[in-house]
Scaffold this motif. Structure first.
Motif, PDB file in Angstrom:
ATOM      1  N   VAL A   1      -4.521  -8.634  -2.415  1.00 22.56           N
ATOM      2  CA  VAL A   1      -5.050  -8.941  -1.084  1.00 22.56           C
ATOM      3  C   VAL A   1      -4.297  -8.130  -0.031  1.00 22.56           C
ATOM      4  N   HIS A   2      -5.056  -7.541   0.887  1.00 25.06           N
ATOM      5  CA  HIS A   2      -4.474  -6.702   1.929  1.00 25.06           C
ATOM      6  C   HIS A   2      -5.036  -7.119   3.286  1.00 25.06           C
ATOM      7  N   VAL A   3      -4.167  -7.222   4.268  1.00 25.98           N
ATOM      8  CA  VAL A   3      -4.588  -7.442   5.652  1.00 25.98           C
ATOM      9  C   VAL A   3      -4.507  -6.099   6.368  1.00 25.98           C
ATOM     10  N   VAL A   4      -5.618  -5.671   6.938  1.00 25.38           N
ATOM     11  CA  VAL A   4      -5.705  -4.348   7.567  1.00 25.38           C
ATOM     12  C   VAL A   4      -5.879  -4.526   9.072  1.00 25.38           C
ATOM     13  N   ALA A   5      -4.905  -4.016   9.822  1.00 32.96           N
ATOM     14  CA  ALA A   5      -4.940  -4.101  11.281  1.00 32.96           C
ATOM     15  C   ALA A   5      -4.804  -2.704  11.892  1.00 32.96           C
ATOM     16  N   THR A   6      -5.420  -1.723  11.242  1.00 33.29           N
ATOM     17  CA  THR A   6      -5.320  -0.330  11.694  1.00 33.29           C
ATOM     18  C   THR A   6      -6.677   0.277  12.030  1.00 33.29           C
ATOM     19  N   ASP A   7      -7.751  -0.501  11.848  1.00 29.38           N
ATOM     20  CA  ASP A   7      -9.119  -0.021  12.080  1.00 29.38           C
ATOM     21  C   ASP A   7      -9.504   1.125  11.158  1.00 29.38           C
ATOM     22  N   LYS A   8      -8.805   1.282  10.037  1.00 29.41           N
ATOM     23  CA  LYS A   8      -9.183   2.285   9.044  1.00 29.41           C
ATOM     24  C   LYS A   8     -10.150   1.661   8.030  1.00 29.41           C
ATOM     25  N   LEU A   9     -11.045   2.473   7.518  1.00 27.93           N
ATOM     26  CA  LEU A   9     -12.057   1.985   6.587  1.00 27.93           C
ATOM     27  C   LEU A   9     -11.488   1.945   5.172  1.00 27.93           C
ATOM     28  N   PRO A  10     -11.544   0.786   4.491  1.00 29.94           N
ATOM     29  CA  PRO A  10     -11.068   0.719   3.102  1.00 29.94           C
ATOM     30  C   PRO A  10     -11.988   1.509   2.174  1.00 29.94           C
ATOM     31  N   VAL A  11     -11.378   2.315   1.315  1.00 32.29           N
ATOM     32  CA  VAL A  11     -12.085   3.044   0.267  1.00 32.29           C
ATOM     33  C   VAL A  11     -11.350   2.754  -1.033  1.00 32.29           C
ATOM     34  N   VAL A  12     -12.068   2.291  -2.050  1.00 33.51           N
ATOM     35  CA  VAL A  12     -11.423   1.813  -3.280  1.00 33.51           C
ATOM     36  C   VAL A  12     -11.901   2.633  -4.466  1.00 33.51           C
ATOM     37  N   ARG A  13     -10.931   3.087  -5.290  1.00 37.46           N
ATOM     38  CA  ARG A  13     -11.232   3.844  -6.491  1.00 37.46           C
ATOM     39  C   ARG A  13     -10.293   3.409  -7.623  1.00 37.46           C
ATOM     40  N   TYR A  14     -10.741   3.642  -8.846  1.00 37.50           N
ATOM     41  CA  TYR A  14      -9.919   3.334 -10.016  1.00 37.50           C
ATOM     42  C   TYR A  14      -8.828   4.396 -10.195  1.00 37.50           C
ATOM     43  N   HIS A  15      -7.642   3.947 -10.633  1.00 40.03           N
ATOM     44  CA  HIS A  15      -6.579   4.872 -11.019  1.00 40.03           C
ATOM     45  C   HIS A  15      -5.630   4.140 -11.946  1.00 40.03           C
ATOM     46  N   ALA A  16      -5.029   4.877 -12.866  1.00 38.74           N
ATOM     47  CA  ALA A  16      -4.099   4.271 -13.811  1.00 38.74           C
ATOM     48  C   ALA A  16      -2.852   3.752 -13.109  1.00 38.74           C
ATOM     49  N   GLU A  17      -2.497   4.352 -11.979  1.00 39.22           N
ATOM     50  CA  GLU A  17      -1.357   3.902 -11.175  1.00 39.22           C
ATOM     51  C   GLU A  17      -1.861   3.383  -9.842  1.00 39.22           C
ATOM     52  N   SER A  18      -1.020   2.579  -9.194  1.00 41.32           N
ATOM     53  CA  SER A  18      -1.414   1.957  -7.930  1.00 41.32           C
ATOM     54  C   SER A  18      -0.873   2.758  -6.748  1.00 41.32           C
ATOM     55  N   TYR A  19      -1.790   3.180  -5.874  1.00 40.65           N
ATOM     56  CA  TYR A  19      -1.426   3.911  -4.668  1.00 40.65           C
ATOM     57  C   TYR A  19      -2.265   3.408  -3.499  1.00 40.65           C
ATOM     58  N   CYS A  20      -1.731   3.596  -2.303  1.00 46.87           N
ATOM     59  CA  CYS A  20      -2.508   3.364  -1.083  1.00 46.87           C
ATOM     60  C   CYS A  20      -2.191   4.489  -0.116  1.00 46.87           C
ATOM     61  N   PHE A  21      -3.184   5.344   0.143  1.00 47.68           N
ATOM     62  CA  PHE A  21      -3.005   6.506   0.995  1.00 47.68           C
ATOM     63  C   PHE A  21      -3.776   6.328   2.292  1.00 47.68           C
ATOM     64  N   PRO A  22      -3.088   6.274   3.428  1.00 47.29           N
ATOM     65  CA  PRO A  22      -3.812   6.244   4.705  1.00 47.29           C
ATOM     66  C   PRO A  22      -4.123   7.657   5.191  1.00 47.29           C
ATOM     67  N   THR A  23      -5.321   7.845   5.718  1.00 51.56           N
ATOM     68  CA  THR A  23      -5.650   9.052   6.462  1.00 51.56           C
ATOM     69  C   THR A  23      -5.881   8.630   7.909  1.00 51.56           C
ATOM     70  N   GLN A  24      -6.377   9.518   8.725  1.00 48.63           N
ATOM     71  CA  GLN A  24      -6.631   9.170  10.114  1.00 48.63           C
ATOM     72  C   GLN A  24      -7.664   8.063  10.235  1.00 48.63           C
ATOM     73  N   GLU A  25      -8.645   8.035   9.307  1.00 48.77           N
ATOM     74  CA  GLU A  25      -9.747   7.078   9.412  1.00 48.77           C
ATOM     75  C   GLU A  25      -9.917   6.191   8.190  1.00 48.77           C
ATOM     76  N   GLN A  26      -9.203   6.478   7.100  1.00 45.73           N
ATOM     77  CA  GLN A  26      -9.407   5.741   5.862  1.00 45.73           C
ATOM     78  C   GLN A  26      -8.118   5.094   5.369  1.00 45.73           C
ATOM     79  N   LEU A  27      -8.298   4.033   4.603  1.00 47.79           N
ATOM     80  CA  LEU A  27      -7.214   3.429   3.843  1.00 47.79           C
ATOM     81  C   LEU A  27      -7.672   3.453   2.394  1.00 47.79           C
ATOM     82  N   ARG A  28      -7.156   4.401   1.633  1.00 47.45           N
ATOM     83  CA  ARG A  28      -7.668   4.677   0.293  1.00 47.45           C
ATOM     84  C   ARG A  28      -6.818   3.951  -0.751  1.00 47.45           C
ATOM     85  N   PHE A  29      -7.449   2.997  -1.438  1.00 44.03           N
ATOM     86  CA  PHE A  29      -6.784   2.215  -2.474  1.00 44.03           C
ATOM     87  C   PHE A  29      -7.134   2.792  -3.845  1.00 44.03           C
TER      88      PHE A  29
END
Length: 355
Positions: free
Chosen positions: A61-89
């Protein structure tokens, strides 16, 4: 192909599944004024969310207070990369759990959003129970909030993605899917949805443009690629329409396609997203094509949106077969190294409603 087989699509057993649900609402003055400052607002709200989520067995569970759009993809390891407009899980639902607050100190977000990432191994089989947990969580959370006048919206996102060239890489086994409509699938599993639900179903096809493909698609000696891109789009549109697919888009400008229901959503593109709108209730749409005439795209993305006419027996199996047949016709015109190139097909099922 028999009628029964046409209702199902056979996808490689290596196909990946994802599901995530967001619960969000505008961050009003009434809500913020309950706290000493904006940072305390985020921290206290997230503490409440994470404690309540544990009670409902929601473990990523994640609380997002940055107005970035969540984008979710599968990966063997867990990462969260913010860009200017996205929060990529990136994560593996079978193994990864997390509770995290995403904020920038002092920044007043337009919206507060809770992102629930599905966990476990049988995501599609358990999708209805996961959604029901979010509904129960939401009902428990509302009385605990400092104001009861919030316009809360729930969005359910489900993906199933696979490599179109999986068999060429030795992945011969497949599994049959009917790809049922979410509303019907949930109802059969005793997860009730409101009557006013907006849904959107579409396919996103991602084609990387390597050196060999670039030499076939684009004239490398040219400084303007308009004619090359136009020919590519025409070939794809012709192949798709030959399989009765009419809601189409081709994006080759470096942006990520963001598909929206044009009946309800504003269609304003950004630096990172190419927003494209389709009304699933309208049978004919003019194809949408975007490219930069003076640049060679690293990735070309094709979008095929499903409408009401694409559903049979409450599923999208036939629709996906049409998409695959269209892609086979399209790629016959080019030479691919299918053992090394991944042509990723991702079927999206989305629904949203006011809670």
């Amino acid at each position: 192909m028999s009628a029964s087989r046409q209702k199902k699509v056979y996808l490689p057993t290596s196909a990946r599944k994802n599901q995530f649900i967001t619960v969000g609402f505008p961050l009003t003055d009434e809500f913020v004024n309950h706290y000493d400052n904006i940072d305390d607002c985020y921290r206290e709200f997230s503490h409440l969310v994470f404690k309540l989520a544990e009670e409902f067995e929601l473990y990523n569970v994640h609380v997002v207070a940055t107005d970035k759009l969540p984008v979710v993809r599968y990966h063997a390891e867990s990462y969260c990369f913010p860009t200017q407009e996205q929060l990529r899980f990136f994560y593996n639902p079978a193994h990864h759990e997390a509770n995290r607050l995403h904020m920038t100190s002092g920044y007043r977000a337009k919206k507060l959003k809770i992102v629930f990432l599905s966990t476990g191994t049988e995501l599609r089989n358990n999708a209805a129970s996961f959604h029901a947990k979010i509904q129960a969580f939401n009902n428990a959370l509302k009385p605990m909030l400092p104001t009861q006048s919030l316009a809360i919206k729930v969005r359910d996102h489900q993906h199933i993605s696979y490599d179109f060239f999986a068999k060429n890489k030795g992945n011969k086994e497949s599994y049959a899917y009917k790809l049922r409509v979410l509303n019907n699938r949930y109802q059969r599993r005793e997860c009730e949805l409101p009557e006013d639900v907006s849904s959107l179903n579409y396919v996103l096809i991602t084609l990387p443009v390597g050196r060999k493909l670039k030499n076939q698609l684009l004239d490398d000696t040219a400084t303007d690629y308009n004619s090359s891109y136009q020919a590519l789009c025409d070939n794809f549109i012709e192949a798709a329409k030959s399989k009765q697919l009419t809601k189409l888009a081709v994006i080759a400008n470096g942006k990520v396609p963001l598909v929206r229901n044009s009946k309800f959503d504003e269609l304003n593109s950004t630096d990172e997203f190419q927003v494209i709108g389709f009304d699933p209730n309208i049978s004919e749409h003019k194809p949408v094509c975007h490219w930069n005439h003076d640049e060679v795209a690293e990735v070309i993305r094709f979008v095929v949106v499903a409408g009401k006419e694409d559903v049979i027996d409450e599923g999208y199996g036939r629709f996906m077969n049409q998409v695959e047949e269209a892609m086979r016709k399209f790629i016959k015109q080019y030479t691919f190294d299918k053992e090394h190139v991944d042509l990723t097909i991702r079927f999206h099922q989305h629904l949203s409603y006011k809670a």
